[in-house]
Design a protein around this motif. Structure first.
Motif, PDB file in Angstrom:
ATOM      1  N   LYS A   1       0.820  -1.213   0.000  1.00 26.20           N
ATOM      2  CA  LYS A   1       0.000   0.000   0.000  1.00 26.20           C
ATOM      3  C   LYS A   1       0.855   1.265   0.000  1.00 26.20           C
ATOM      4  CE  LYS A   1      -3.823  -2.408   2.113  1.00 26.20           C
ATOM      5  NZ  LYS A   1      -4.843  -2.587   3.093  1.00 26.20           N
TER       6      LYS A   1
ATOM      7  N   LYS B   1      -2.557   1.339   8.573  1.00 24.82           N
ATOM      8  CA  LYS B   1      -2.569   0.109   7.759  1.00 24.82           C
ATOM      9  C   LYS B   1      -1.162  -0.445   7.666  1.00 24.82           C
ATOM     10  CE  LYS B   1      -6.119   1.847   4.661  1.00 24.82           C
ATOM     11  NZ  LYS B   1      -6.569   2.060   3.283  1.00 24.82           N
TER      12      LYS B   1
ATOM     13  N   GLY C   1      -2.382  -7.308   4.377  1.00 27.19           N
ATOM     14  CA  GLY C   1      -3.753  -7.127   4.866  1.00 27.19           C
ATOM     15  C   GLY C   1      -4.780  -7.674   3.876  1.00 27.19           C
ATOM     16  N   TYR C   2      -5.942  -8.038   4.363  1.00 26.76           N
ATOM     17  CA  TYR C   2      -7.084  -8.381   3.500  1.00 26.76           C
ATOM     18  C   TYR C   2      -8.332  -8.361   4.367  1.00 26.76           C
ATOM     19  CZ  TYR C   2      -7.077 -12.949   5.704  1.00 26.76           C
ATOM     20  OH  TYR C   2      -7.136 -13.943   6.644  1.00 26.76           O
ATOM     21  N   ASP C   3      -9.479  -8.131   3.730  1.00 23.81           N
ATOM     22  CA  ASP C   3     -10.763  -8.140   4.439  1.00 23.81           C
ATOM     23  C   ASP C   3     -10.702  -7.343   5.749  1.00 23.81           C
ATOM     24  OD1 ASP C   3     -11.953  -9.560   2.467  1.00 23.81           O
ATOM     25  OD2 ASP C   3     -12.032 -11.474   3.544  1.00 23.81           O
ATOM     26  N   GLY C   4     -10.057  -6.206   5.727  1.00 19.46           N
ATOM     27  CA  GLY C   4     -10.022  -5.345   6.913  1.00 19.46           C
ATOM     28  C   GLY C   4      -8.974  -5.754   7.938  1.00 19.46           C
TER      29      GLY C   4
ATOM     30  N   VAL D   1      -5.934  -3.279   9.091  1.00 15.65           N
ATOM     31  CA  VAL D   1      -6.440  -1.900   9.051  1.00 15.65           C
ATOM     32  C   VAL D   1      -7.029  -1.565  10.425  1.00 15.65           C
ATOM     33  CG1 VAL D   1      -8.134  -0.327   7.992  1.00 15.65           C
ATOM     34  CG2 VAL D   1      -6.986  -2.039   6.585  1.00 15.65           C
TER      35      VAL D   1
ATOM     36  N   GLU E   1      -3.361   7.130   7.347  1.00 11.91           N
ATOM     37  CA  GLU E   1      -4.215   7.862   6.399  1.00 11.91           C
ATOM     38  C   GLU E   1      -5.246   8.668   7.178  1.00 11.91           C
ATOM     39  OE1 GLU E   1      -4.185   4.612   2.759  1.00 11.91           O
ATOM     40  OE2 GLU E   1      -6.081   5.077   3.738  1.00 11.91           O
ATOM     41  N   GLU E   2      -5.658   9.787   6.598  1.00  6.02           N
ATOM     42  CA  GLU E   2      -6.791  10.491   7.191  1.00  6.02           C
ATOM     43  C   GLU E   2      -7.995   9.547   7.141  1.00  6.02           C
ATOM     44  OE1 GLU E   2      -8.855  13.462   4.706  1.00  6.02           O
ATOM     45  OE2 GLU E   2      -7.440  12.941   3.123  1.00  6.02           O
ATOM     46  N   ALA E   3      -8.828   9.588   8.162  1.00  7.69           N
ATOM     47  CA  ALA E   3     -10.050   8.775   8.143  1.00  7.69           C
ATOM     48  C   ALA E   3     -11.070   9.517   7.287  1.00  7.69           C
ATOM     49  CB  ALA E   3     -10.572   8.566   9.552  1.00  7.69           C
ATOM     50  N   VAL E   4     -11.337   8.969   6.131  1.00 13.47           N
ATOM     51  CA  VAL E   4     -12.225   9.657   5.189  1.00 13.47           C
ATOM     52  C   VAL E   4     -13.673   9.476   5.650  1.00 13.47           C
ATOM     53  CG1 VAL E   4     -13.009   9.769   2.789  1.00 13.47           C
ATOM     54  CG2 VAL E   4     -10.619   9.221   3.302  1.00 13.47           C
TER      55      VAL E   4
ATOM     56  N   GLU F   1     -18.770   3.543  -0.460  1.00 15.45           N
ATOM     57  CA  GLU F   1     -17.619   2.996  -1.177  1.00 15.45           C
ATOM     58  C   GLU F   1     -18.078   2.505  -2.549  1.00 15.45           C
ATOM     59  OE1 GLU F   1     -14.575   0.873   1.187  1.00 15.45           O
ATOM     60  OE2 GLU F   1     -16.002   1.003   2.828  1.00 15.45           O
TER      61      GLU F   1
ATOM     62  N   GLU G   1     -10.811   0.382  -5.782  1.00 16.66           N
ATOM     63  CA  GLU G   1     -11.767   0.660  -4.706  1.00 16.66           C
ATOM     64  C   GLU G   1     -11.714   2.144  -4.409  1.00 16.66           C
ATOM     65  OE1 GLU G   1     -11.208  -1.790  -1.246  1.00 16.66           O
ATOM     66  OE2 GLU G   1     -10.706  -3.526  -2.452  1.00 16.66           O
TER      67      GLU G   1
ATOM     68  N   PHE H   1     -13.532   5.777  -2.449  1.00 15.10           N
ATOM     69  CA  PHE H   1     -14.448   6.430  -1.517  1.00 15.10           C
ATOM     70  C   PHE H   1     -15.147   7.536  -2.279  1.00 15.10           C
ATOM     71  CE2 PHE H   1     -10.895   5.396   1.610  1.00 15.10           C
ATOM     72  CZ  PHE H   1     -11.531   4.268   2.113  1.00 15.10           C
TER      73      PHE H   1
ATOM     74  N   ASN I   1      -8.997   4.201  -2.674  1.00 15.92           N
ATOM     75  CA  ASN I   1      -8.591   3.499  -1.452  1.00 15.92           C
ATOM     76  C   ASN I   1      -7.577   2.404  -1.759  1.00 15.92           C
ATOM     77  OD1 ASN I   1      -8.453   2.376   1.126  1.00 15.92           O
ATOM     78  ND2 ASN I   1     -10.152   0.988   0.693  1.00 15.92           N
ATOM     79  N   GLU I   2      -7.917   1.501  -2.656  1.00 18.84           N
ATOM     80  CA  GLU I   2      -7.131   0.276  -2.819  1.00 18.84           C
ATOM     81  C   GLU I   2      -7.123  -0.172  -4.265  1.00 18.84           C
ATOM     82  OE1 GLU I   2      -5.116  -1.907  -1.224  1.00 18.84           O
ATOM     83  OE2 GLU I   2      -6.520  -3.380  -0.438  1.00 18.84           O
TER      84      GLU I   2
HETATM   85  P1  ADP Z   1      -7.982  -4.407   2.824  1.00 17.37           P
HETATM   86  O1  ADP Z   1      -8.518  -4.404   1.421  1.00 17.37           O
HETATM   87  O2  ADP Z   1      -6.569  -4.829   2.919  1.00 17.37           O
HETATM   88  O3  ADP Z   1      -8.896  -5.094   3.774  1.00 17.37           O
HETATM   89  P2  ADP Z   1      -8.566  -1.552   2.818  1.00 17.37           P
HETATM   90  O4  ADP Z   1      -7.479  -0.561   2.679  1.00 17.37           O
HETATM   91  O5  ADP Z   1      -9.442  -1.775   1.639  1.00 17.37           O
HETATM   92  O6  ADP Z   1      -7.938  -2.908   3.342  1.00 17.37           O
HETATM   93  O7  ADP Z   1      -9.480  -1.152   4.041  1.00 17.37           O
HETATM   94  C1  ADP Z   1     -10.594  -1.933   4.482  1.00 17.37           C
HETATM   95  C2  ADP Z   1     -11.781  -1.031   4.799  1.00 17.37           C
HETATM   96  O8  ADP Z   1     -11.416  -0.086   5.822  1.00 17.37           O
HETATM   97  C3  ADP Z   1     -12.215  -0.173   3.624  1.00 17.37           C
HETATM   98  O9  ADP Z   1     -13.089  -0.873   2.775  1.00 17.37           O
HETATM   99  C4  ADP Z   1     -12.881   0.989   4.344  1.00 17.37           C
HETATM  100  O10 ADP Z   1     -14.203   0.654   4.738  1.00 17.37           O
HETATM  101  C5  ADP Z   1     -12.024   1.184   5.568  1.00 17.37           C
HETATM  102  N1  ADP Z   1     -10.959   2.198   5.309  1.00 17.37           N
HETATM  103  C6  ADP Z   1      -9.742   1.965   4.765  1.00 17.37           C
HETATM  104  N2  ADP Z   1      -9.036   3.102   4.637  1.00 17.37           N
HETATM  105  C7  ADP Z   1      -9.805   4.096   5.098  1.00 17.37           C
HETATM  106  C8  ADP Z   1      -9.655   5.521   5.242  1.00 17.37           C
HETATM  107  N3  ADP Z   1      -8.527   6.152   4.904  1.00 17.37           N
HETATM  108  N4  ADP Z   1     -10.698   6.214   5.762  1.00 17.37           N
HETATM  109  C9  ADP Z   1     -11.839   5.601   6.134  1.00 17.37           C
HETATM  110  N5  ADP Z   1     -12.044   4.275   6.035  1.00 17.37           N
HETATM  111  C10 ADP Z   1     -11.055   3.512   5.525  1.00 17.37           C
END
Ligand code: ADP
Length: 381
Positions: free
Chosen positions: A103, A144, A149-152, A155, A179-182, A187, A253, A255, A265-266
């Motif tokens: 990431k 993160k 990582g996967y499925d949260g 994170v 990261e800033e919490a968006v 999504e 992915e 936001f 995001n990803e």
């Molecule tokens: P992974 O795909 O590895 O599980 P992600 O980076 O997609 O990780 O994050 C998982 C979930 O966490 C996202 O789908 C989102 O809901 C939340 N999230 C991730 N990054 C942020 C962010 N910067 N601000 C707010 N929510 C986030």
């Protein structure tokens, strides 16, 4: 010319469904699995059991494959470069894949390209997290691990520098990205497929609903998304695919912020959960198009077949045997498409998904939701 063999590293449900899509195309499909019980190993005939972290195993697997592709992004980059240097066709290639594996690499490159992302920085320790939070206007912030990582998992939403979650990510021993919490409205995912000679197609932009960091439901197309914003998301995904030289399926992915901006995001460079709806709801599925792309065949039509398609994931619940519930769902809704992965049921594990298509979004959403909840055992009528 003869029908080629695609080798897929990883034997989960993505490989199982890619195998399924390869059958009518007539291409050979070999899969590298961890065990014979993997979802794809249960259906494919050409199965190699071995460790994808071992270069010799990968070499032996690749022998006889015309192209090697992936069901996950965990193969070490140095092995992919070694295979490529030995003449194995690896798609997507290691340089592209690095952006889905790490990431930090992804954020740095996208920022360089001017792609809108959440504000971010690699942080060294909880004190550094506090400084980052001050830079972006305060807590909460998201931490993160850059890899694995996967499925949260990997994170953390951190509300204060002294919260236990602020220290947790640093224990994994890999760099940590803050990261800033968006404060997003929802999504989205923009899914595209690109072939080596540069042909590319874009699927309709979808809304993806996550529950506890796991994809729960995907709605195609994203309801109420203005056409200009959908086009902006598709163009962004096509541009990322081109700039990063991605071959195969790319999920971007996103936001959608409350003030109407799109932030990436990803990235995932393989078939993706946000594209499962395409099996039943698009002219060509993401799995078929991934195969076509990595084989450098002309790509299939990505357009939808119904006004609305809703996919809901079936997670394992408290009942290990889903079969009685399965019969009920089939009888109740003959138009429902059920996809089971042949995996043992464990609580929270993705074991299948259901798809419903139709003209009325509320009805379609309710059909998918009902079946997913019933199979899981959350409801019994
Ligand atoms: P992974 O795909 O590895 O599980 P992600 O980076 O997609 O990780 O994050 C998982 C979930 O966490 C996202 O789908 C989102 O809901 C939340 N999230 C991730 N990054 C942020 C962010 N910067 N601000 C707010 N929510 C986030």
């Amino acid at each position: 010319m003869t029908f080629p063999v695609v080798g897929m590293v990883g034997g989960g449900q993505l490989a199982r469904m890619t195998h399924e899509a390869g059958i009518p195309l007539g291409v050979g499909f070999r899969v590298l699995c961890d065990t014979r019980q993997d979802a794809a190993a249960r259906v494919a005939s050409d199965v190699v059991v071995g460790d994808y972290r071992d270069l010799d195993t990968l070499r032996a697997f690749a022998r006889g494959c015309d192209v090697v592709t992936f069901d996950h992004e965990h193969v070490p980059a140095e092995h992919l470069r070694a295979l490529r240097d030995e003449g194995v066709v690896v798609r997507p290639g290691p340089e592209a894949l690095a952006h889905a594996q790490d990431k930090g690499v992804m954020r740095a490159r996208l920022s360089e390209l001017g792609v809108p992302c959440p504000r971010h920085r690699v942080v060294a320790d909880p004190a550094d997290v506090r400084r980052f939070a001050e830079e972006v206007g305060g807590f909460p912030v998201v931490l993160k691990t850059v890899r694995g990582g996967y499925d949260g998992k990997g994170v953390w939403l951190v509300r204060a520098a002294d919260a236990p979650e602020a220290a947790e990510p640093f224990r994994a021993g890999v760099p940590v990205l803050a990261e800033e919490a968006v404060d997003f409205a929802r999504e989205l995912a923009a899914n595209v497929v690109r072939s080596p000679h540069g042909q590319a197609v874009a699927y309709p932009v979808v809304e993806s609903v996550q529950v506890n960091g796991v994809c729960d439901t995907v709605i195609a197309p994203a309801p109420g998304l203005p056409e200009e914003r959908a086009l902006e998301a598709q163009r962004l995904a096509l541009r990322i695919a081109r700039e990063l030289d991605v071959t195969g399926h790319l999920a971007v992915e996103l936001f959608e912020t409350r003030d109407g901006r799109l932030l990436v995001n990803e990235l995932a460079m393989r078939p993706h959960n946000s594209g499962h709806w395409t099996q039943d709801g698009a002219v060509t599925s993401q799995f078929a198009n991934h195969l076509r792309a990595v084989l450098d065949l002309p790509l299939g039509d990505p357009r939808p077949r119904a006004r609305w398609t809703v996919m809901s994931n079936v997670l394992g619940g408290d009942y290990p045997d889903m079969y009685p519930a399965f019969l009920h769902c089939m009888a109740r809704d003959p138009g429902l498409r059920i996809h089971m992965y042949g995996k043992d049921v464990k609580p929270g594990r993705k074991v299948g998904h259901v798809t419903a298509c139709g003209a009325d979004l509320d009805v379609v959403r309710e059909r998918a939701r009902h079946a997913a909840d019933y199979l899981r055992g959350v409801i019994d009528e």
